[in-house]
Design a protein around this motif. Structure first.
Motif, mmCIF file in Angstrom:
data_model
loop_
_atom_site.group_PDB
_atom_site.id
_atom_site.type_symbol
_atom_site.label_atom_id
_atom_site.label_comp_id
_atom_site.label_asym_id
_atom_site.label_seq_id
_atom_site.Cartn_x
_atom_site.Cartn_y
_atom_site.Cartn_z
ATOM 1 N N ASP A 1 -9.368 -6.209 4.207
ATOM 2 C CA ASP A 1 -10.179 -4.277 3.318
ATOM 3 C C ASP A 1 -9.798 -3.519 3.898
ATOM 4 O O ASP A 1 -10.226 -2.340 3.772
ATOM 5 C CB ASP A 1 -11.858 -5.329 2.955
ATOM 6 C CG ASP A 1 -12.124 -5.983 2.231
ATOM 7 O OD1 ASP A 1 -11.005 -6.207 1.036
ATOM 8 O OD2 ASP A 1 -12.284 -6.390 1.998
ATOM 9 N N ASP B 1 -0.269 0.374 -8.259
ATOM 10 C CA ASP B 1 -1.836 -0.332 -7.846
ATOM 11 C C ASP B 1 -1.812 -2.068 -8.248
ATOM 12 O O ASP B 1 -2.341 -2.956 -7.604
ATOM 13 C CB ASP B 1 -2.931 0.541 -8.511
ATOM 14 C CG ASP B 1 -4.066 0.230 -8.553
ATOM 15 O OD1 ASP B 1 -4.993 0.095 -7.524
ATOM 16 O OD2 ASP B 1 -4.629 -0.269 -9.633
ATOM 17 N N ILE C 1 0.981 -1.138 0.192
ATOM 18 C CA ILE C 1 0.710 -0.192 -0.105
ATOM 19 C C ILE C 1 1.350 1.157 -0.564
ATOM 20 O O ILE C 1 0.321 2.614 -0.721
ATOM 21 C CB ILE C 1 -0.780 -0.079 1.157
ATOM 22 C CG1 ILE C 1 -2.265 -0.884 1.710
ATOM 23 C CG2 ILE C 1 -1.351 0.918 1.105
ATOM 24 C CD1 ILE C 1 -2.643 -1.656 2.429
ATOM 25 N N GLN D 1 -2.211 -4.746 -5.793
ATOM 26 C CA GLN D 1 -3.809 -5.677 -6.183
ATOM 27 C C GLN D 1 -3.397 -7.336 -6.081
ATOM 28 O O GLN D 1 -3.887 -8.290 -5.565
ATOM 29 C CB GLN D 1 -4.542 -5.030 -7.336
ATOM 30 C CG GLN D 1 -4.931 -4.261 -7.214
ATOM 31 C CD GLN D 1 -6.184 -3.934 -6.562
ATOM 32 O OE1 GLN D 1 -7.568 -4.738 -5.983
ATOM 33 N NE2 GLN D 1 -6.498 -2.260 -6.016
ATOM 34 N N LEU E 1 -6.861 -1.830 3.105
ATOM 35 C CA LEU E 1 -7.485 -0.750 1.518
ATOM 36 C C LEU E 1 -7.729 0.502 2.285
ATOM 37 O O LEU E 1 -7.856 0.967 1.414
ATOM 38 C CB LEU E 1 -7.422 -2.042 1.352
ATOM 39 C CG LEU E 1 -6.455 -2.845 0.195
ATOM 40 C CD1 LEU E 1 -7.176 -3.840 -0.756
ATOM 41 C CD2 LEU E 1 -5.716 -2.121 -0.403
ATOM 42 N N THR E 2 -8.813 0.217 3.339
ATOM 43 C CA THR E 2 -9.723 1.121 3.070
ATOM 44 C C THR E 2 -9.178 2.804 2.409
ATOM 45 O O THR E 2 -9.864 3.137 2.143
ATOM 46 C CB THR E 2 -10.539 1.403 4.457
ATOM 47 O OG1 THR E 2 -11.534 0.423 4.498
ATOM 48 C CG2 THR E 2 -12.044 3.219 4.634
ATOM 49 N N TYR F 1 -6.243 3.783 1.481
ATOM 50 C CA TYR F 1 -5.699 3.626 0.064
ATOM 51 C C TYR F 1 -7.291 3.951 -0.879
ATOM 52 O O TYR F 1 -6.700 4.513 -1.788
ATOM 53 C CB TYR F 1 -5.684 3.188 -0.316
ATOM 54 C CG TYR F 1 -4.437 2.546 -1.221
ATOM 55 C CD1 TYR F 1 -3.066 3.195 -1.795
ATOM 56 C CD2 TYR F 1 -4.587 1.392 -2.598
ATOM 57 C CE1 TYR F 1 -2.968 2.814 -3.357
ATOM 58 C CE2 TYR F 1 -5.185 1.785 -3.931
ATOM 59 C CZ TYR F 1 -3.751 2.542 -4.393
ATOM 60 O OH TYR F 1 -3.324 1.993 -5.512
ATOM 61 N N ASN F 2 -7.887 3.133 -0.936
ATOM 62 C CA ASN F 2 -8.416 3.482 -1.847
ATOM 63 C C ASN F 2 -9.757 4.583 -1.828
ATOM 64 O O ASN F 2 -10.703 5.337 -2.449
ATOM 65 C CB ASN F 2 -10.446 2.728 -1.973
ATOM 66 C CG ASN F 2 -9.731 0.830 -1.707
ATOM 67 O OD1 ASN F 2 -8.574 0.967 -2.561
ATOM 68 N ND2 ASN F 2 -9.807 -0.158 -1.224
ATOM 69 N N GLU F 3 -9.881 5.139 -0.470
ATOM 70 C CA GLU F 3 -10.452 7.024 -0.591
ATOM 71 C C GLU F 3 -9.566 7.845 -1.150
ATOM 72 O O GLU F 3 -10.514 8.746 -1.985
ATOM 73 C CB GLU F 3 -10.597 6.951 1.187
ATOM 74 C CG GLU F 3 -12.056 6.107 1.931
ATOM 75 C CD GLU F 3 -11.667 6.430 3.099
ATOM 76 O OE1 GLU F 3 -11.186 7.326 3.755
ATOM 77 O OE2 GLU F 3 -13.004 6.275 3.793
ATOM 78 N N LYS F 4 -8.306 8.022 -0.418
ATOM 79 C CA LYS F 4 -7.631 8.350 -1.093
ATOM 80 C C LYS F 4 -7.391 8.108 -3.163
ATOM 81 O O LYS F 4 -7.460 9.159 -3.271
ATOM 82 C CB LYS F 4 -5.844 8.418 -1.470
ATOM 83 C CG LYS F 4 -4.870 9.154 -1.461
ATOM 84 C CD LYS F 4 -3.659 9.217 -0.777
ATOM 85 C CE LYS F 4 -2.601 10.137 -1.162
ATOM 86 N NZ LYS F 4 -1.145 9.492 -0.416
ATOM 87 N N LYS F 5 -7.446 7.265 -3.287
ATOM 88 C CA LYS F 5 -7.636 6.409 -4.454
ATOM 89 C C LYS F 5 -8.370 7.991 -5.240
ATOM 90 O O LYS F 5 -8.789 8.104 -6.691
ATOM 91 C CB LYS F 5 -7.689 5.605 -5.282
ATOM 92 C CG LYS F 5 -7.596 4.416 -5.930
ATOM 93 C CD LYS F 5 -7.237 3.289 -6.429
ATOM 94 C CE LYS F 5 -7.278 2.855 -8.024
ATOM 95 N NZ LYS F 5 -6.764 1.373 -8.319
ATOM 96 N N ALA F 6 -9.868 7.226 -4.498
ATOM 97 C CA ALA F 6 -11.324 7.994 -4.759
ATOM 98 C C ALA F 6 -11.394 9.404 -5.506
ATOM 99 O O ALA F 6 -11.330 9.427 -6.582
ATOM 100 C CB ALA F 6 -12.157 7.479 -4.188
#
Length: 323
Positions: A63, A41, A36, A45, A66-67, A69-74
Motif C-alpha cells: 500500500d 490501472d 505502477i 490492480q 501505491l500511495t 500512484y493513488n495520489e496522482k490518480k486522485a
C-alpha cells in the motif's frame, strides 16, 4: 526470590528467539513497481491483488508503494472533474453562435467511354450541444446524370432540437423537407416531436432511440397531394470500432395515416404512404480532421406514384471534414 527472577526469563527468551518480519521479496517488489510505472490501472490492480494474496503480511508495504500512484490518480480525477465543470459553465454562458461542431461531406465521379456518367453527393451536418438542449441541422444533395439523362436528383434538409431531461432521456422536435423527383415527390414536409432515450452510452459506442407523432404533407410531380397524421420511430448508433475506424447506423420509419391520399394503400402499416429509410456508413480517418466514408442507403416507399419503384438504394464514397 528465585521465583521472582525466573518469571521474566521465558518472556526475554521469546523476544530474542522470535523470527524477524521479512521484507517484501525483491522480485515481487519489482513486479509491483513495474505495474505502477505502466500506468495501466487494470494491470496495477491485478498485480497488487495477487501480490497481497501471496504475501499478506506485506500488504502495508505494498500500500505504501501505491500511495504516490493513488495520489496522482486522485489529482487527475479532480482535474478532469474541474474541466467538466468549466466546460459546462462555458456552455451555459456561450452565445448562440458558439460551441457549434459538425462535418462537411463531398464526393463525385465521372465516367467516359461506353457510358457518360457524372455524379455529385454533398452533405452538411451542424450540432450545437448545450447543457440542457442540443440543436441539429442536416442537409444533403445527391445528383447524377447518365448519358444525358438525370438518373438521380434528391435533396433533404432537417432541423432537430432536443431538450435533455437527464443524461439519457430527452424530448425532440423535427422539421424536415425532402425532394426526390425520380421518386415522383416534388416536395415533402414533415413536422414531428416526441421522446428519445439513450440506450447505450459508452466511450466507444452510443445508441439512441426515439418515437413520436408526426404530420406530413407530400406534393407529387404529377399533381395532387397527400397529407395526414403520422407516427415516427428512429434509431441512431455510432460505434468507434478502432482508433481510426468508426461505424454509424441510422434507421427511421415514418408511418402515415391517410387523410387525402390519391392512392390509398394497405402495405405494411395498413393504410397510408409509409417511408422507411436505413443508412449504414463506415469512416476511416485519413489524417487530422479528414476521413473517407463509404455509405449505403436504403429508402422504401410503400405506396409510390404509379410507375415508380418502391425501393431505392444508394452507395456513396465521399470525403468528410470535421470542424
Amino acid at each position: 526470590m528465585l521465583r521472582m527472577i525466573a518469571l521474566p526469563i521465558p518472556v526475554a527468551l521469546a523476544s530474542v528467539t522470535a523470527p524477524a518480519h521479512a521484507a517484501l521479496p525483491e522480485p515481487v517488489k519489482a513486479m509491483v513497481k513495474a505495474a505502477i510505472e505502466s500506468g495501466n490501472d487494470a494491470e496495477i490492480q491485478s498485480v497488487v491483488k495477487f501480490a497481497k494474496l501471496t504475501h499478506p503480511d506485506d500488504s502495508a508495504e505494498i500500500d505504501t508503494m501505491l500511495t504516490p500512484y493513488n495520489e496522482k490518480k486522485a489529482q487527475l480525477a479532480e482535474a478532469k472533474k474541474q474541466q467538466a465543470e468549466e466546460k459546462k459553465l462555458a456552455k451555459m454562458e456561450a452565445p448562440f453562435f458558439d460551441n457549434w461542431s459538425g462535418e462537411g461531406e463531398l464526393g463525385g465521379f465521372r465516367n467516359t467511354g461506353n457510358s457518360d456518367n457524372v455524379g455529385l453527393s454533398a452533405g452538411l451536418k451542424l450540432v450545437k450541444d448545450a447543457v440542457k438542449w442540443r440543436l441539429k441541422l442536416h442537409a444533403r444533395a445527391d445528383y447524377q446524370r447518365n448519358n444525358g439523362s438525370t438518373s438521380k436528383e434528391q435533396f433533404s434538409a432537417a432541423l432537430e432540437p432536443e431538450y435533455k431531461m437527464n443524461d439519457r432521456l430527452f424530448f425532440f422536435g423535427l422539421t424536415q423537407y425532402d425532394r426526390d423527383r425520380l421518386q415522383g415527390v416534388s416536395a415533402r414536409y414533415t413536422l414531428s416531436g416526441g421522446i428519445g432515450y439513450t440506450v447505450i452510452k459508452e466511450d466507444d459506442i452510443r445508441l439512441d432511440v426515439k418515437a413520436g407523432p408526426a404530420w406530413r404533407l407530400t406534393e407529387y410531380i404529377g399533381g395532387g397531394t397527400d397529407s395526414g397524421l403520422a407516427g415516427l420511430i428512429g434509431m441512431d448508433m455510432a460505434w468507434q470500432i478502432a482508433e481510426r475506424v468508426k461505424l454509424t447506423q441510422g434507421a427511421g420509419a415514418t408511418i402515415a395515416s391517410d387523410a387525402q391520399s390519391l392512392s390509398s394503400a394497405t402495405a405494411i402499416f395498413s393504410s397510408g404512404t409509409n417511408t422507411l429509410t436505413a443508412k449504414t456508413a463506415i469512416d476511416a480517418k485519413i489524417s487530422g480532421k479528414l476521413s473517407a466514408r463509404l455509405s449505403y442507403v436504403v429508402e422504401h416507399e410503400t405506396n409510390p406514384p404509379v410507375g415508380r419503384k418502391k425501393t431505392d438504394t444508394l452507395s456513396r464514397a465521399t470525403l468528410v471534414y470535421d470542424f
